[in-house]
Design a protein around this motif. Structure first.
Motif: not given
Ligand code: AMP
Ligand code: FAD
Lengths: 314, 259
Positions: B6, B120, B128, B62, B36, B126, B39
């Motif tokens: 992702l 991200s 997702v 996405m 990011n 943190g 990633d």
């Molecule tokens: N829109 C997106 N598309 C794909 N992967 C995502 C997206 N948003 C978050 N992720 C994945 O979720 C991880 C954690 O994101 P977050 O929980 O928003 O800090 C990121 O490092 C990405 O691998």
């Protein structure tokens, strides 16, 4: 008054400071109930009573044999059973995950890295490495809120802290990721990084894996020691002490940065500190933009002198 | 072993980042979009696992149209193909809606492992990875500093406050990585050229079976109600060390009652 659930952070039966901060915040919103995974210790329960917990729900320690999911199951069940207005957890990496899963189960929303929360559940956030502040809220359902340690000052107020064991059925799907071993790395005698009132951090400017200059200053102040990613990557200081975007977020009363340039990723983890002191030989270092007090100079002469002065003035 | 990684496109942390003034969502026009950073570690880990166990690495993103830049970058690191979940209806989705939409998109793919970053750099929620595991009903192996796959078993070192936990599960599973895990590779010229020809499938919400009333700003469970630049910190006192820098710092600490 609606209950507000507070997930207790505890180590060896002792309640962490952040939990007393969460209870203080919870009292603004409703009636705080502590949620303790494991058997609540007497001293721990006393501490929860001191900060206003009316109830202490306890659940079997075995929930911790699996990653995050069972604790979320417990919080969601309690939130449903009690009709809680909100669920508060500390904004650690693990508890943010607990918060996310709990909110999914409740069909409500999650707010993370919160630096303050009001009686009507509007939360304050510091985003983009501290460049912007925002306010947010959950539109419906029990808000699940992860609050940064050291954000809300803890104030005592007596509560009943009536202990009540709860049963929770953990579905098989929540047992998919099993913890088979726990490995504790050196922590030492110093206060824990995220909880400490004072943090002294060293960066690439320290120049070697000899962090004594940082540790001595920290010890003169009863502070925790932190490190920049450059120092951690160089193998000078262990991983768990990294401050910043991908390390710990700290918000102490005093943060002292020694030989740290102040990259945005470092600032993301310390910018909400109440007072910032920096020592750096480069007058252009970005850390000086956010420092309340800065010394342009060699940390290897400035820090020992500071340590000595603190010793003299005690 | 088939792996979906992702990847999110975020505003470059090195530039000034903004929120739009109307709905306080990310102002994507205000700064350059980049992958990011975390990633890249997820992509690297997926590639290392593929090199060891065979199979394919699919990138799933996405985001709006311009996120194709990040998809190309991931492909030029060596991923085999990509799926781009793109739909105006997704605009303004919060972390849980994002996890939900990604779980639905993953439902259209075959995989043994989902690998993502632990955080991200823009939203920094943190959550997702954990929320995704919840939606998919799969084991959550998050905050991994080390990943080993053996047959159908997967084992990670999960970074904790005190050190790490060793965690085991059966595939399929969701793994998030921390940046200690590896050193992301630079795309070679050859791979950059090849990446241009790799397939990128576009997926709309209907294709993924995502209900329009579950995603986007209007349906978000959370709402940003106010946003403003942080009040500037009062300018600090900066002194040059002339043999008394430490003593002067001690004076400051005394004044603030730390000593
Ligand atoms: N829109 C997106 N598309 C794909 N992967 C995502 C997206 N948003 C978050 N992720 C994945 O979720 C991880 C954690 O994101 P977050 O929980 O928003 O800090 C990121 O490092 C990405 O691998
Ligand atoms: C995805 C990602 C995540 C990241 N996460 C983090 C994170 O969590 N935490 C983090 O810290 N960084 C993080 N970074 C790295 C960050 O960008 C910087 O590279 C890092 O913070 C630099 O560390 P530093 O300040 O110690 O080193 P440098 O930037 O090299 O600065 C060293 C400073 O020390 C000064 N100095 C040198 N010698 C002396 C001396 N004798 N006396 C006084 N001053 C001296 C120099 O003038 C310089 O300003 C991340 C980067 C990425 C890409």
């Amino acid at each position: 008054m609606a209950e507000v659930l507070v997930l207790v952070d505890h180590v060896d039966g002792e309640v962490k400071k952040v939990t007393t901060e969460l209870l203080t915040a919870a009292r603004r919103i409703g009636e705080p109930s502590a949620v303790w995974v494991g058997e609540a210790s007497d001293s721990g329960t006393a501490k929860l009573a001191e900060y206003g917990a009316q109830k202490v729900y306890t659940a079997p320690a075995e929930l911790n044999d699996y990653v995050v999911a069972p604790t979320a199951e417990l919080l969601a069940k309690l939130a449903r059973d009690t009709g809680a207005a909100a669920v508060l957890v500390s904004a650690t990496a693990q508890n943010k995950e607990v918060a996310g899963r709990t909110a999914v189960k409740l069909g409500s929303g999650v707010l993370t890295d919160v630096v303050d929360v009001s009686a009507d559940l509007v939360t304050d956030h510091s985003i983009f490495g501290g460049a912007m502040v925002t306010k947010a809220k959950v539109r419906s359902g029990a808000a699940v809120v992860a609050v940064r340690p050291n954000s809300v000052p803890a104030e005592p107020q007596a509560g009943e802290a009536a202990v009540q064991a709860v049963e929770v059925e953990v579905p098989e799907a929540a047992k998919g990721a099993r913890v088979v071993e726990r490995v504790a790395q050196e922590q030492g005698e110093r206060p824990e990084l995220t909880e400490a009132a004072i943090v002294v951090s060293g960066g690439r400017g320290v120049g070697s894996d000899d962090f004594t200059v940082v540790e001595k200053l920290a010890d003169s102040l009863g502070a925790a020691v932190g490190a920049s990613r450059a120092a951690v990557d160089a193998g000078w200081y262990p991983n768990q002490f990294q401050v910043g975007q991908t390390g710990k977020t700290v918000s102490p009363n005093l943060y002292i940065a020694l030989g740290i340039s102040g990259a945005i990723q470092h600032r993301a983890g310390m910018q909400t500190s109440k007072n910032i002191v920096a020592v750096n030989k480069d007058p252009e270092a970005p850390i000086f933009e956010i420092a309340d007090f800065g010394v342009v100079g060699d940390l290897h002469t400035v820090a020992p002198q500071l340590t000595e002065e603190i010793g003299k003035r005690k | 072993m088939n792996i979906v990684v992702l990847v999110k496109q975020v505003p470059d942390t090195a530039t000034e980042r903004k929120l739009t003034s109307d709905d306080f969502t990310l102002d994507r026009a205000a700064s350059d979009g980049v992958i990011n950073e975390l990633d890249e570690y997820a992509i690297e880990e997926a590639l290392l696992l593929r090199e060891k166990h065979g199979g394919e690495v699919t990138v799933l993103t996405m985001g709006p149209d311009q996120a194709t830049d990040s998809i190309r970058k991931a492909l030029s690191m060596g991923a085999d193909k990509a799926v781009h979940l793109v739909d105006d209806a997704l605009h303004g989705s919060d972390a849980l809606q994002t996890a939900y939409a990604l779980s639905k998109a993953l439902g259209t793919l075959e995989f043994d492992l989902v690998v993502l970053g632990s955080e991200s750099t823009d939203a920094r929620t943190g959550v997702v990875g954990a929320a995704l595991a919840e939606y998919l009903g799969l084991p959550q192996l998050t905050l991994a500093g080390k990943v080993d796959v053996d047959g159908t078993a997967v084992k990670i070192q999960r970074q904790t406050d005190y050190g790490y936990d060793v965690v085991e599960a059966q595939l399929p599973a969701v793994v998030s990585v921390v940046e200690k895990i590896n050193e992301p590779r630079y795309p070679s010229f050859k791979l950059i050229m090849q990446a241009k020809k790799k397939p990128v499938a576009k997926l709309g919400i209907a294709d993924a079976g995502i209900e329009a009333d579950r995603v986007g700003t209007a349906a978000a469970a959370t709402e940003t109600v106010e946003a403003s630049p942080a009040p500037p910190r009062a300018a600090g006192t900066i002194v040059k060390d002339e043999g008394d820098g430490g003593a002067k710092a001690a004076d400051f600490l005394a004044e603030k009652k730390f000593v």
